[in-house]
Design a protein around this motif. Structure first.
Motif, PDB file in Angstrom:
ATOM      1  N   THR A   2       0.837  -1.196   0.000  1.00  0.00           N
ATOM      2  CA  THR A   2       0.000   0.000   0.000  1.00  0.00           C
ATOM      3  C   THR A   2       0.874   1.250   0.000  1.00  0.00           C
ATOM      4  O   THR A   2       2.074   1.202   0.315  1.00  0.00           O
ATOM      5  N   ILE A   3       0.251   2.381  -0.297  1.00  0.00           N
ATOM      6  CA  ILE A   3       0.988   3.632  -0.317  1.00  0.00           C
ATOM      7  C   ILE A   3       1.489   3.969   1.078  1.00  0.00           C
ATOM      8  O   ILE A   3       2.584   4.547   1.249  1.00  0.00           O
ATOM      9  N   GLN A   4       0.729   3.596   2.114  1.00  0.00           N
ATOM     10  CA  GLN A   4       1.159   3.841   3.491  1.00  0.00           C
ATOM     11  C   GLN A   4       2.395   3.019   3.832  1.00  0.00           C
ATOM     12  O   GLN A   4       3.324   3.506   4.496  1.00  0.00           O
ATOM     13  N   GLN A   5       2.424   1.776   3.369  1.00  0.00           N
ATOM     14  CA  GLN A   5       3.594   0.926   3.611  1.00  0.00           C
ATOM     15  C   GLN A   5       4.814   1.444   2.862  1.00  0.00           C
ATOM     16  O   GLN A   5       5.935   1.401   3.369  1.00  0.00           O
ATOM     17  N   LYS A   6       4.587   1.935   1.655  1.00  0.00           N
ATOM     18  CA  LYS A   6       5.693   2.509   0.883  1.00  0.00           C
ATOM     19  C   LYS A   6       6.255   3.739   1.596  1.00  0.00           C
ATOM     20  O   LYS A   6       7.475   3.928   1.667  1.00  0.00           O
ATOM     21  N   ALA A   7       5.366   4.573   2.112  1.00  0.00           N
ATOM     22  CA  ALA A   7       5.797   5.777   2.816  1.00  0.00           C
ATOM     23  C   ALA A   7       6.588   5.420   4.075  1.00  0.00           C
ATOM     24  O   ALA A   7       7.630   6.025   4.371  1.00  0.00           O
ATOM     25  N   LEU A   8       6.108   4.420   4.814  1.00  0.00           N
ATOM     26  CA  LEU A   8       6.820   3.984   6.012  1.00  0.00           C
ATOM     27  C   LEU A   8       8.192   3.410   5.650  1.00  0.00           C
ATOM     28  O   LEU A   8       9.185   3.639   6.358  1.00  0.00           O
ATOM     29  N   SER A   9       8.279   2.705   4.537  1.00  0.00           N
ATOM     30  CA  SER A   9       9.562   2.124   4.123  1.00  0.00           C
ATOM     31  C   SER A   9      10.583   3.201   3.803  1.00  0.00           C
ATOM     32  O   SER A   9      11.787   3.009   3.991  1.00  0.00           O
ATOM     33  N   VAL A  10      10.109   4.365   3.323  1.00  0.00           N
ATOM     34  CA  VAL A  10      11.027   5.474   3.066  1.00  0.00           C
ATOM     35  C   VAL A  10      11.599   5.987   4.380  1.00  0.00           C
ATOM     36  O   VAL A  10      12.798   6.274   4.489  1.00  0.00           O
ATOM     37  N   HIS A  11      10.750   6.103   5.411  1.00  0.00           N
ATOM     38  CA  HIS A  11      11.246   6.505   6.730  1.00  0.00           C
ATOM     39  C   HIS A  11      12.286   5.507   7.240  1.00  0.00           C
ATOM     40  O   HIS A  11      13.304   5.895   7.833  1.00  0.00           O
ATOM     41  N   LEU A  12      12.034   4.238   7.021  1.00  0.00           N
ATOM     42  CA  LEU A  12      12.979   3.213   7.461  1.00  0.00           C
ATOM     43  C   LEU A  12      14.304   3.322   6.715  1.00  0.00           C
ATOM     44  O   LEU A  12      15.374   3.120   7.295  1.00  0.00           O
ATOM     45  N   LEU A  13      14.211   3.656   5.414  1.00  0.00           N
ATOM     46  CA  LEU A  13      15.432   3.864   4.633  1.00  0.00           C
ATOM     47  C   LEU A  13      16.224   5.035   5.201  1.00  0.00           C
ATOM     48  O   LEU A  13      17.450   4.947   5.370  1.00  0.00           O
ATOM     49  N   THR A  14      15.537   6.123   5.503  1.00  0.00           N
ATOM     50  CA  THR A  14      16.203   7.284   6.087  1.00  0.00           C
ATOM     51  C   THR A  14      16.869   6.912   7.409  1.00  0.00           C
ATOM     52  O   THR A  14      18.020   7.280   7.667  1.00  0.00           O
ATOM     53  N   ALA A  15      16.146   6.164   8.241  1.00  0.00           N
ATOM     54  CA  ALA A  15      16.672   5.771   9.551  1.00  0.00           C
ATOM     55  C   ALA A  15      17.897   4.881   9.444  1.00  0.00           C
ATOM     56  O   ALA A  15      18.733   4.846  10.361  1.00  0.00           O
ATOM     57  N   SER A  16      18.051   4.175   8.323  1.00  0.00           N
ATOM     58  CA  SER A  16      19.231   3.320   8.155  1.00  0.00           C
ATOM     59  C   SER A  16      20.518   4.141   8.159  1.00  0.00           C
ATOM     60  O   SER A  16      21.596   3.628   8.456  1.00  0.00           O
ATOM     61  N   GLY A  17      20.385   5.433   7.865  1.00  0.00           N
ATOM     62  CA  GLY A  17      21.550   6.307   7.919  1.00  0.00           C
ATOM     63  C   GLY A  17      22.172   6.354   9.305  1.00  0.00           C
ATOM     64  O   GLY A  17      23.386   6.546   9.437  1.00  0.00           O
ATOM     65  N   ALA A  18      21.354   6.180  10.355  1.00  0.00           N
ATOM     66  CA  ALA A  18      21.887   6.163  11.716  1.00  0.00           C
ATOM     67  C   ALA A  18      22.782   4.951  11.936  1.00  0.00           C
ATOM     68  O   ALA A  18      23.796   5.022  12.645  1.00  0.00           O
ATOM     69  N   VAL A  19      22.419   3.833  11.317  1.00  0.00           N
ATOM     70  CA  VAL A  19      23.242   2.623  11.417  1.00  0.00           C
ATOM     71  C   VAL A  19      24.574   2.848  10.716  1.00  0.00           C
ATOM     72  O   VAL A  19      25.651   2.513  11.249  1.00  0.00           O
ATOM     73  N   PHE A  20      24.534   3.428   9.526  1.00  0.00           N
ATOM     74  CA  PHE A  20      25.771   3.708   8.799  1.00  0.00           C
ATOM     75  C   PHE A  20      26.636   4.715   9.555  1.00  0.00           C
ATOM     76  O   PHE A  20      27.877   4.634   9.517  1.00  0.00           O
ATOM     77  N   ALA A  21      25.985   5.657  10.235  1.00  0.00           N
ATOM     78  CA  ALA A  21      26.727   6.616  11.057  1.00  0.00           C
ATOM     79  C   ALA A  21      27.465   5.903  12.185  1.00  0.00           C
ATOM     80  O   ALA A  21      28.629   6.204  12.473  1.00  0.00           O
ATOM     81  N   MET A  22      26.800   4.947  12.839  1.00  0.00           N
ATOM     82  CA  MET A  22      27.456   4.203  13.907  1.00  0.00           C
ATOM     83  C   MET A  22      28.617   3.371  13.376  1.00  0.00           C
ATOM     84  O   MET A  22      29.692   3.314  13.991  1.00  0.00           O
ATOM     85  N   LEU A  23      28.432   2.736  12.223  1.00  0.00           N
ATOM     86  CA  LEU A  23      29.514   1.955  11.625  1.00  0.00           C
ATOM     87  C   LEU A  23      30.701   2.857  11.274  1.00  0.00           C
ATOM     88  O   LEU A  23      31.866   2.476  11.455  1.00  0.00           O
ATOM     89  N   ALA A  24      30.397   4.057  10.788  1.00  0.00           N
ATOM     90  CA  ALA A  24      31.465   5.018  10.480  1.00  0.00           C
ATOM     91  C   ALA A  24      32.185   5.444  11.753  1.00  0.00           C
ATOM     92  O   ALA A  24      33.419   5.563  11.779  1.00  0.00           O
ATOM     93  N   MET A  25      31.423   5.665  12.828  1.00  0.00           N
ATOM     94  CA  MET A  25      32.028   6.089  14.090  1.00  0.00           C
ATOM     95  C   MET A  25      32.917   4.995  14.671  1.00  0.00           C
ATOM     96  O   MET A  25      33.997   5.269  15.209  1.00  0.00           O
ATOM     97  N   LEU A  26      32.477   3.745  14.578  1.00  0.00           N
ATOM     98  CA  LEU A  26      33.290   2.636  15.066  1.00  0.00           C
ATOM     99  C   LEU A  26      34.601   2.542  14.285  1.00  0.00           C
ATOM    100  O   LEU A  26      35.663   2.294  14.869  1.00  0.00           O
ATOM    101  N   ALA A  27      34.517   2.735  12.969  1.00  0.00           N
ATOM    102  CA  ALA A  27      35.738   2.732  12.157  1.00  0.00           C
ATOM    103  C   ALA A  27      36.648   3.894  12.536  1.00  0.00           C
ATOM    104  O   ALA A  27      37.873   3.735  12.639  1.00  0.00           O
ATOM    105  N   ALA A  28      36.056   5.055  12.767  1.00  0.00           N
ATOM    106  CA  ALA A  28      36.845   6.232  13.145  1.00  0.00           C
ATOM    107  C   ALA A  28      37.533   6.033  14.491  1.00  0.00           C
ATOM    108  O   ALA A  28      38.667   6.485  14.689  1.00  0.00           O
TER     109      ALA A  28
END
Length: 230
Positions: A2-28
């Motif tokens: 549904t369009i609502q599920q698609k919209a929520l999946s975009v938020h989840l994609l955006t939130a994945s940036g926090a995971v990549f930020a943590m991985l970057a911080m651990l490497a740093a």
């Protein structure tokens, strides 16, 4: 889906940036600068994708529980500001007091800029340097200029955050987008390449990174100087 599920999946994609930020911080934290920037480039790519997707599925209407703008700003501060500033300080590229000055300037000025209600212009560009310190720092890691040059660049761009200078958004600024979008994609490629080879001094990625960075930095200012054809 549904369009609502698609919209929520975009938020989840955006939130994945926090995971990549943590991985970057651990490497740093282990001084693995190439790996850190690989994760930051991945986060940068996600940030470039999620905006158009969010507008396409209208997340404000179809997934209103989550504030996508706030989520994006939180992750942008981590990946564009906080982690690059930490890397610049810990890498030794700014020795002694110069490193302290740089991280204070970067984090403080960026915190004020990110809450500026007038950061966007009418054509969806940014008014003032938009705090993309990740883009500056990866170039610094690539070419390793004299620390005085680095300090001047940091101070100059911090001041530019609050000047009436325009900086383009590669996907949202319509003028010159036919050039800006491919160049932004090229920047992402060169940045990933430079990080992947751990900033090897003979890598051609450095030259591509410098060339694309110059365009992205000055295109908006040139648009202010060059009148648009009617």
């Amino acid at each position: 889906m549904t369009i609502q599920q698609k919209a929520l999946s975009v938020h989840l994609l955006t939130a994945s940036g926090a995971v990549f930020a943590m991985l970057a911080m651990l490497a740093a934290s282990e001084a693995k600068w190439g790996l850190m920037f690989v994760w930051l480039v991945v986060a940068f790519a996600v940030d470039g994708i999620d905006g158009p997707l969010a507008r396409k599925v209208d997340v404000k209407t179809n997934a209103p529980r989550f504030d996508g703008v706030l989520l994006d700003l939180i992750i942008d501060y981590l990946t564009y500001v906080f982690i690059p500033a930490f890397a610049l300080f810990k890498s030794g590229l700014l020795p002694g007091w110069t490193g302290w000055i740089a991280i204070i300037i970067i984090t403080f000025a960026s915190a004020m800029y990110f809450c500026d209600g007038n950061m966007k212009t009418k054509d969806n560009s940014f008014q003032g340097f938009p705090g993309c310190w990740n883009m500056l720092v990866i170039v610094i890691f690539s070419i390793e200029p004299n620390f005085w040059i680095t300090l001047v660049l940091v101070a100059g761009l911090a001041v530019a955050m609050f000047l009436p200078l325009k900086f383009i958004h590669p996907t949202r600024t319509k003028r010159w987008r036919i050039y800006s979008l491919p160049i932004a994609l090229a920047w992402t490629f060169f940045a990933g390449w430079a990080a992947w080879v751990d900033f090897h001094p003979e890598s051609w990625a450095h030259w591509g990174l410098i060339a694309t960075s110059i365009y992205l930095l000055f295109a908006g200012i040139l648009q202010q100087i060059i009148p648009e054809r009617s």
